[in-house]
Design a protein around this motif. Structure first.
Motif, PDB file in Angstrom:
ATOM      1  N   LYS A   1       5.563  31.503  49.260  1.00  0.00           N
ATOM      2  CA  LYS A   1       6.062  32.042  47.833  1.00  0.00           C
ATOM      3  C   LYS A   1       6.878  33.102  47.965  1.00  0.00           C
ATOM      4  O   LYS A   1       6.610  34.150  48.293  1.00  0.00           O
ATOM      5  CB  LYS A   1       4.971  32.299  47.046  1.00  0.00           C
ATOM      6  CG  LYS A   1       5.398  32.623  45.546  1.00  0.00           C
ATOM      7  CD  LYS A   1       6.329  31.713  44.875  1.00  0.00           C
ATOM      8  CE  LYS A   1       7.023  32.088  43.469  1.00  0.00           C
ATOM      9  NZ  LYS A   1       7.808  31.039  42.919  1.00  0.00           N
TER      10      LYS A   1
ATOM     11  N   GLU B   1      16.405  33.818  47.878  1.00  0.00           N
ATOM     12  CA  GLU B   1      15.945  32.846  48.660  1.00  0.00           C
ATOM     13  C   GLU B   1      15.667  33.277  50.177  1.00  0.00           C
ATOM     14  O   GLU B   1      14.798  33.017  50.947  1.00  0.00           O
ATOM     15  CB  GLU B   1      16.447  31.534  48.783  1.00  0.00           C
ATOM     16  CG  GLU B   1      16.218  30.489  47.573  1.00  0.00           C
ATOM     17  CD  GLU B   1      17.035  29.261  47.803  1.00  0.00           C
ATOM     18  OE1 GLU B   1      17.394  29.055  48.738  1.00  0.00           O
ATOM     19  OE2 GLU B   1      16.832  28.632  46.701  1.00  0.00           O
TER      20      GLU B   1
ATOM     21  N   THR C   1       7.405  27.968  46.840  1.00  0.00           N
ATOM     22  CA  THR C   1       8.639  27.725  47.621  1.00  0.00           C
ATOM     23  C   THR C   1       8.626  26.755  48.627  1.00  0.00           C
ATOM     24  O   THR C   1       9.530  26.049  48.602  1.00  0.00           O
ATOM     25  CB  THR C   1       9.149  29.145  48.219  1.00  0.00           C
ATOM     26  OG1 THR C   1       9.087  30.364  47.387  1.00  0.00           O
ATOM     27  CG2 THR C   1      10.371  29.150  48.987  1.00  0.00           C
TER      28      THR C   1
END
Length: 307
Positions: free
Chosen positions: A14, A19, A63
Motif C-alpha cells: 500500500k 505511485e 496498491t
C-alpha cells in the motif's frame, strides 16, 4: 486459502500518494490467520499495522497483492461478507443520549441474525448499566459497549484495534476475560495492541511488523528465540550491584548462596531473577531490523557473562 484459514495475505503493498514517490506504508507483507485463533499484530507507530487492518476490513484499497478474508476479497466483497465480520475501532462515535440498551437494540436491526440484545449486554458485563445513557459511562464501559456492537451480528471474525488504550489495570483484565469468552464462542480475533503483556495473555500467535514489512510470526513463547534467551540474575556484592545473563539461573543462584560471606541468613543481598518477556523478544527484533539498541532486561543466552 484453506478451510482452516480465516485470513490469507500475499505480497500486500500500500502506497499513499504518487505511485513511485509516495509513502510506502506496507511493503510486500505475507500473513495467515487461522480460524478460531487470537492473532496479535504488533509494531511501533507507523509500522503499517493500521493500514494492513483497514485493507483486511475492506475500508482501504491496496496498491498490490493478494488478500482473502473469510474466502473473499475485501475490496469487492458485498454486504453478506460484511455481516460475517465485526469491527471495534480504536475510536468510535456513539449516540451519547441513548442508553446502553437502546444503542444495542438499535444496531441489532441492521443484522440478519443478531444475538439477543439483552444477552449481548450481559455478555459484556453491562446489565447493571443497561439503562444508563452512553455519555455517563466510564471509558472501560464504553469500550465494552463497542465490543457489544462488534459481536452483535455473530461475526466469524472480530477486528480489535487497540481495544484497551486508556484502561486502568482492573478494566484491562476484565476486558481480557471478555475477549477470551468471545474466542471460546468460536470467533476468530485479530488484535492490534501496543501492550505486550496483553498480546502475551491473549494471543495464540503474534506477528511483528516494522517499516511495512513482516519481521516474524510465532507464538508469544517462541518469538525472536525467546525460549533460548537467558535469564538476568542480579544481586549486590561488596556494596556494588552485579548482574549476569545465564541460561541456568538456578545453578547460578546456588553458587551465590555457597559463596563465602555473600549470603547472610540464607539470603543473597538484592537477589532478583528476571526471565525474558515478550517485550524483550519484541524489542530485540526491532533492534535487529533497525540497527538500533534498546535497553532490555534480557539478552540471548549465548551472550553470557557479566553485564
Amino acid at each position: 486459502m484453506t478451510s482452516t484459514t480465516a485470513i490469507t495475505v500475499r505480497g500486500l503493498r500500500k502506497r499513499y500518494g504518487d505511485e513511485t514517490t509516495g509513502h510506502l506504508a506496507v511493503d510486500g507483507l505475507d500473513l495467515d490467520v487461522e480460524r478460531g485463533e487470537c492473532f496479535a499484530l504488533l509494531g511501533p507507530n507507523g509500522a503499517g499495522k493500521t493500514t494492513t487492518v483497514e485493507v483486511l476490513e475492506g475500508h482501504r484499497t491496496r496498491t498490490a497483492g493478494h488478500v482473502r478474508v473469510l474466502g473473499e476479497d475485501p475490496a469487492t466483497a458485498g454486504l453478506d461478507w460484511r455481516a460475517r465480520i465485526g469491527v471495534v475501532l480504536q475510536e468510535a462515535t456513539d449516540a451519547a443520549d441513548l442508553t446502553v440498551h437502546e444503542v444495542v437494540r438499535h444496531f441489532a436491526v441492521y443484522h440478519a441474525d443478531p444475538r439477543d440484545p439483552d444477552e449481548v449486554v450481559a455478555a459484556v458485563g453491562l446489565t447493571a448499566r443497561a439503562g444508563t445513557r452512553v455519555r455517563a459511562l466510564s471509558g472501560g464501559q464504553r469500550r465494552r459497549l463497542d465490543v457489544a456492537l462488534g459481536i452483535l451480528g455473530r461475526p466469524e471474525l472480530l477486528f480489535l484495534d487497540e481495544p484497551t488504550t486508556g484502561f486502568d489495570p482492573e478494566a484491562r483484565r476484565r476486558f481480557w476475560d471478555l475477549v477470551r469468552a468471545v474466542r471460546a464462542d468460536g470467533t476468530t480475533v485479530l488484535l492490534t495492541t501496543h501492550y505486550l503483556d496483553e498480546a502475551a495473555r491473549l494471543a495464540d500467535r503474534v506477528a511483528v511488523v516494522a517499516g511495512g514489512r513482516l519481521l516474524e510470526v510465532s507464538t508469544p513463547e517462541r518469538l525472536g528465540g525467546r525460549q533460548s534467551m537467558g535469564a538476568v540474575v542480579s544481586w549486590s556484592e561488596g556494596g556494588s550491584p552485579r548482574e549476569e545473563v545465564t541460561a541456568h539461573p538456578t545453578a547460578l543462584v546456588q553458587r551465590l548462596l555457597a559463596r563465602p560471606g555473600l549470603a547472610t541468613s540464607g539470603e543473597v543481598p538484592g537477589l532478583q531473577v528476571r526471565r525474558p518477556t515478550l517485550e524483550d523478544a519484541y524489542l530485540a527484533l526491532l533492534d535487529a531490523a533497525t540497527g538500533s539498541t534498546t535497553t532490555r532486561t534480557a539478552t540471548p543466552a549465548a551472550a553470557g557473562g557479566p553485564r
